[in-house]
Design a protein around this motif. Structure first.
Motif, short mmCIF file in Angstrom:
data_model
loop_
_atom_site.label_atom_id
_atom_site.label_comp_id
_atom_site.label_asym_id
_atom_site.label_seq_id
_atom_site.Cartn_x
_atom_site.Cartn_y
_atom_site.Cartn_z
N ARG A 1 0.72 -3.87 2.92
CA ARG A 1 1.83 -3.88 1.65
C ARG A 1 1.33 -2.77 0.71
NH1 ARG A 1 0.27 -10.39 0.98
NH2 ARG A 1 2.03 -11.47 2.32
N ILE A 2 0.07 -2.66 1.01
CA ILE A 2 -0.26 -1.45 -0.15
C ILE A 2 0.44 -0.13 0.20
CG2 ILE A 2 -2.44 0.02 -0.70
CD1 ILE A 2 -3.95 -2.73 -0.69
N LEU A 3 0.22 0.16 1.49
CA LEU A 3 0.82 1.42 2.16
C LEU A 3 2.35 1.44 1.78
CD1 LEU A 3 -1.13 1.70 5.31
CD2 LEU A 3 -1.58 3.04 3.08
N LEU A 4 3.07 0.28 1.65
CA LEU A 4 4.09 0.52 1.57
C LEU A 4 4.79 0.39 0.07
CD1 LEU A 4 5.40 -2.51 3.90
CD2 LEU A 4 6.29 -0.12 4.04
N THR A 5 3.78 0.08 -0.99
CA THR A 5 4.19 0.10 -2.32
C THR A 5 3.43 1.01 -3.11
OG1 THR A 5 2.64 -1.66 -2.78
CG2 THR A 5 4.74 -2.35 -2.11
N ARG B 1 -5.24 3.42 -11.39
CA ARG B 1 -5.79 2.11 -11.73
C ARG B 1 -6.48 1.96 -10.24
NH1 ARG B 1 -8.77 -1.91 -13.42
NH2 ARG B 1 -7.87 -4.09 -12.89
N PHE B 2 -5.37 2.23 -9.19
CA PHE B 2 -6.04 1.70 -7.93
C PHE B 2 -7.22 2.48 -7.40
CE2 PHE B 2 -5.77 2.00 -3.21
CZ PHE B 2 -5.23 0.65 -2.89
N GLU B 3 -7.32 3.66 -7.72
CA GLU B 3 -8.45 4.50 -7.26
C GLU B 3 -9.51 3.95 -8.03
OE1 GLU B 3 -7.89 8.59 -7.57
OE2 GLU B 3 -6.29 8.68 -5.98
N ALA B 4 -9.39 3.65 -9.17
CA ALA B 4 -10.67 3.06 -10.27
C ALA B 4 -11.21 1.79 -9.36
CB ALA B 4 -10.02 2.87 -11.66
N LEU B 5 -10.05 1.12 -8.99
CA LEU B 5 -10.59 -0.11 -8.47
C LEU B 5 -11.47 0.21 -7.10
CD1 LEU B 5 -7.12 -2.29 -8.74
CD2 LEU B 5 -9.59 -2.97 -9.99
N ALA C 1 -1.38 -5.64 -7.07
CA ALA C 1 -0.85 -5.37 -8.43
C ALA C 1 -0.85 -3.98 -8.54
CB ALA C 1 -1.59 -6.13 -9.23
N ALA C 2 -1.78 -3.11 -8.44
CA ALA C 2 -1.81 -1.71 -8.91
C ALA C 2 -0.74 -1.17 -7.79
CB ALA C 2 -3.27 -1.17 -8.78
N SER C 3 -0.81 -1.24 -6.72
CA SER C 3 -0.17 -0.67 -5.65
C SER C 3 1.40 -1.09 -5.89
CB SER C 3 -0.37 -0.92 -4.41
OG SER C 3 -0.08 -2.27 -4.15
N ARG C 4 1.58 -2.15 -6.36
CA ARG C 4 3.13 -2.58 -6.54
C ARG C 4 3.59 -1.81 -7.79
NH1 ARG C 4 1.32 -8.05 -5.05
NH2 ARG C 4 0.89 -8.35 -7.15
#
Length: 333
Positions: free
Chosen positions: A282-286, A238-242, A229-232
């Protein structure tokens, strides 16, 4: 420098120094005595300093290491000790080194040229290196990184490693050293070329095997969903905090995943957390377009996820970021 009209107390050295009959012990004794007289003198003018310099330099090439060490000790407190004498002691007395002459630091530290000379000098020791590093001059950092007499494990070397994590040119100089420890190399992983990265992974894997350390982490489906969700949303903060929370790292951990040259760290983190290559793709793409453009960049990151075992990936992430959490190994690498 103090001014003085005192007669030169070292003029008597010249005839003795040229005498072939003088024994090495006698020369050493005379050197020590005159060094003590020089330091103890209530005043030293330019002429007496230059005379002392010329005469002592004539003796130093024939002095043994013990005499050089003793001279360094005697002359260290004296700021009037000529730079040429300090340089000779640093070059030819490896057990003493540049740091044995702190009286000369003030002269060297005062100018950019002097600081660079000091950083390159043989025998450089931690106190001198610390004084150099506080200024944050990149040429000086580079010189210290390439100085084989600044050993891994000392505090200044740790400072260089920390700075190299964010300065690839400095990392490249450190990687050229033959004396790096396993986790020192691992900390510089992002700056290494393909062959060196492979060698570092092999070395880390062997290190973990010797220590019989088994590192593994598995995210729940909800955790993976949060990352997706953070990557999209392209929310790298937020992604780094996760990632920080999932790996148990300190809240102050600085990932800087999207900075050019650090994208590989993202692939390592995903592998360390057991994220599947499908979800990783998916993460790398978004998360950010730079991660997947050109297509070869995306393939390289997916290859990283494929080729690096999870325990090795976690060790690399910890080393690159300079933190320890799940591995439980502290700093003993």
């Amino acid at each position: 420098m103090a001014s003085s009209a005192n007669p030169d107390p070292w003029s008597g050295l010249s005839g003795f120094g040229s005498s072939e009959g003088a024994t090495s012990d006698a020369r050493a004794a005379l050197l020590r005595i005159n060094a003590e007289m020089f330091v103890a003198a209530p005043a030293r003018d330019r002429e007496s300093i230059e005379t002392f310099e010329a005469l002592v330099l004539g003796f130093l090439p024939r002095a043994d290491s013990a005499t050089l060490a003793e001279l360094a000790r005697i002359l260290a407190p004296c700021e009037d000790t000529p730079a040429s004498i300090r340089d000779h002691l640093a070059r030819h007395s490896p057990t003493v080194g540049a740091a044995s002459c702190p009286g000369g630091w003030r002269h060297e530290l005062a100018t950019a040229e002097g600081r660079l000379r000091l950083a390159r000098r043989s025998g450089i020791a931690a106190p001198a290196a610390d004084r150099l590093l506080v200024l944050g001059e990149e040429p000086v950092e580079d010189a210290l990184a390439g100085n084989p007499d600044l050993p891994p494990g000392c505090a200044p070397f740790a400072t260089l490693l920390q700075r190299a994590r964010h300065r690839p040119a400095l990392a490249g100089i450190l990687l050229a050293r033959p004396d790096l420890g396993t986790m020192d190399e691992a900390a510089l992983y992002l700056a290494a070329d393909r062959a060196r990265r492979h060698a570092i992974r092999e070395r880390v894997a062997a290190h973990l095997a010797r220590r019989r350390v088994s590192l593994a982490c598995r995210l729940s489906q909800d955790d993976v969903a949060d990352l997706l969700a953070a990557s999209r949303k392209g929310d790298d903060g937020r992604f780094e905090a996760l990632l920080t929370a999932a790996l148990g790292f300190p809240a102050t951990t600085e990932w800087r995943l999207l900075r050019i040259g650090r994208h590989r760290l993202l692939a390592l983190a995903l592998k360390a957390l057991g994220v599947s290559r499908r979800d990783g793709g998916r993460i790398l793409l978004t998360l950010h377009p730079a991660l997947s453009h050109p297509l070869s960049a995306l393939k390289e990151l997916l290859r990283e996820m494929r080729d690096v075992p999870e325990p090795v990936a976690l060790s690399l992430v910890e080393a690159i970021l300079g933190v320890r959490a799940l591995s439980g190994e502290g700093g003993a690498h």
